[in-house]
Design an enzyme around this catalytic site. Structure first.
Site, PDB file in Angstrom:
ATOM      1  N   GLU A 101      -1.108  -5.520   8.822  1.00 22.00           N
ATOM      2  CA  GLU A 101      -0.224  -4.908   9.824  1.00 22.00           C
ATOM      3  C   GLU A 101      -0.735  -5.180  11.234  1.00 22.00           C
ATOM      4  O   GLU A 101      -1.944  -5.193  11.475  1.00 22.00           O
ATOM      5  CB  GLU A 101      -0.153  -3.390   9.592  1.00 22.00           C
TER       6      GLU A 101
ATOM      7  N   ASP B  17       0.844  -1.204   0.000  1.00 26.89           N
ATOM      8  CA  ASP B  17       0.000   0.000   0.000  1.00 26.89           C
ATOM      9  C   ASP B  17       0.879   1.254   0.000  1.00 26.89           C
ATOM     10  O   ASP B  17       0.369   2.376  -0.064  1.00 26.89           O
ATOM     11  CB  ASP B  17      -1.037  -0.006   1.136  1.00 26.89           C
ATOM     12  N   SER B  18       2.209   1.053  -0.022  1.00 26.94           N
ATOM     13  CA  SER B  18       3.132   2.162  -0.300  1.00 26.94           C
ATOM     14  C   SER B  18       2.840   2.748  -1.677  1.00 26.94           C
ATOM     15  O   SER B  18       3.333   3.826  -2.010  1.00 26.94           O
ATOM     16  CB  SER B  18       4.587   1.688  -0.211  1.00 26.94           C
TER      17      SER B  18
ATOM     18  N   LYS C 160      -1.126  -9.272   2.942  1.00 28.86           N
ATOM     19  CA  LYS C 160      -0.351  -8.844   4.108  1.00 28.86           C
ATOM     20  C   LYS C 160      -1.198  -7.906   4.952  1.00 28.86           C
ATOM     21  O   LYS C 160      -1.922  -7.069   4.404  1.00 28.86           O
ATOM     22  CB  LYS C 160       0.943  -8.146   3.675  1.00 28.86           C
TER      23      LYS C 160
ATOM     24  N   ASP D  20      -1.041  -6.017  -0.186  1.00 28.42           N
ATOM     25  CA  ASP D  20      -1.381  -5.404   1.099  1.00 28.42           C
ATOM     26  C   ASP D  20      -2.883  -5.209   1.244  1.00 28.42           C
ATOM     27  O   ASP D  20      -3.545  -4.744   0.301  1.00 28.42           O
ATOM     28  CB  ASP D  20      -0.720  -4.019   1.211  1.00 28.42           C
TER      29      ASP D  20
ATOM     30  N   GLU E 179       9.673  -3.972  10.274  1.00 26.61           N
ATOM     31  CA  GLU E 179      10.061  -2.661   9.718  1.00 26.61           C
ATOM     32  C   GLU E 179      10.567  -1.736  10.818  1.00 26.61           C
ATOM     33  O   GLU E 179       9.916  -1.588  11.873  1.00 26.61           O
ATOM     34  CB  GLU E 179       8.847  -2.027   8.993  1.00 26.61           C
TER      35      GLU E 179
HETATM   36  O1  KIV Z   1       3.634  -1.095   1.584  1.00 27.56           O
HETATM   37  C1  KIV Z   1       4.809  -1.513   1.504  1.00 27.56           C
HETATM   38  O2  KIV Z   1       5.521  -1.282   0.523  1.00 27.56           O
HETATM   39  C2  KIV Z   1       5.313  -2.299   2.613  1.00 27.56           C
HETATM   40  C3  KIV Z   1       6.788  -2.561   2.658  1.00 27.56           C
HETATM   41  C4  KIV Z   1       7.505  -1.354   3.118  1.00 27.56           C
HETATM   42  C5  KIV Z   1       7.119  -3.742   3.494  1.00 27.56           C
HETATM   43  O3  KIV Z   1       4.580  -2.671   3.471  1.00 27.56           O
END
Ligand code: KIV
Length: 270
Positions: free
Chosen positions: A121, A50-51, A119, A89, A188
């Site tokens: 968090e 989600d970056s 993924k 994510d 992280e």
């Molecule tokens: O969203 C993302 O790119 C991430 C990585 C920094 C692990 O969660």
């Protein structure tokens, strides 16, 4: 390439089996072109992070990213990847409210993108219970502990686990995610010693970003690794290329050619 030469797709079992043996390589991607390139480069996991909200959309955090954004980018990446394990994510508020909606949302992510895993968090009891249900219905889940960007307003952008109690909590959370059935966990922004303790405390691979060399694998955000983002230079980042200069130079050269009537040439015209 004959089917005998086609590399076998990476599975979650392959990733689990790599713990303590061979480091796991993870990079992010957000579109088909880079999905294909990083897959051809042989990464193990392509993370549709989600970056995307920060590095592609220009948001100041990951919080505005929606499920539809992740489905759009996840599906694009999957169209370019044939070998690596694609993990997408789950964005903010798509899994934290209740297990029912989390299951529906992760089901959509898997069904509508073609990705193999999701993924999430955090490692609280509530999150772990949701992870356990996702795993139960057949969806592989990767965890994410330490600096968790979806909680940025609560925890700030800072190294997590410097204090003893905080470090202990991270170890408990990692074990909880393992017990819930997560196949790996991202660590992280934490001291190397804490990441090392977590890595030794769990039987699933740890994937570090700003967490030192003791993890079972490493992940970087692709535009950072490629040097496409001049403005982002945290201590842990190593740039493996300087593509922002390459892009500016190429576009300038195109502009000069157009202005000087050098492009298109006669043999590039019909
Ligand atoms: O969203 C993302 O790119 C991430 C990585 C920094 C692990 O969660």
């Amino acid at each position: 390439m004959s089917s005998a030469q086609t590399p076998r797709p990476v599975t979650v079992r392959d990733i689990r089996d790599r713990k303590g043996k061979e480091p796991i390589v993870v990079v992010t991607a957000y579109d088909v072109l880079f999905g294909r390139l990083v897959d051809q480069a042989g990464v193990d996991i392509v993370l549709v992070g989600d970056s995307v909200g920060n590095v592609v959309a220009g948001f100041s955090s990951t919080l505005p990213v929606t499920l539809d954004h992740m489905i759009y980018h996840g599906a694009a990446v999957c169209r370019g990847v044939s070998r690596a394990l694609v993990t997408v994510d789950m964005p903010f508020l798509t899994y934290q409210i209740d297990t029912q909606s989390a299951l529906a949302n992760c089901g959509r992510l898997i069904a509508e993108t073609g990705a193999q895993a999701v993924k999430v968090e955090g490692g609280s009891e509530r999150i772990a219970a949701t992870v356990a249900r996702m795993v139960e219905i057949g969806i592989p889940v990767m965890g994410h502990l330490g600096f968790t960007p979806q909680s940025v307003n609560a925890i700030g952008v800072r190294v997590q686990g410097r204090e003893a109690a905080e470090a202990e909590r991270l170890i408990v959370d990692a074990k909880r995610l393992e017990d819930a059935g997560a196949f790996a966990v991202v660590l992280e922004l934490m001291p190397t010693g804490v990441a090392d303790r977590i890595t030794k405390s769990v039987g699933i691979p740890t994937i570090g970003i700003g967490a030192g060399a003791a993890c079972d694998g490493q992940v970087l955000v692709l535009p950072d690794l490629l040097g496409l983002n001049d403005a982002f230079a945290p201590r842990f980042l190593k740039r493996y290329a300087n593509l922002s200069d390459t892009v500016r130079d190429a576009v300038r050269a195109f502009g000069d050619d157009v202005k000087q009537h050098r492009y298109p040439s006669a043999d590039q015209s019909f």
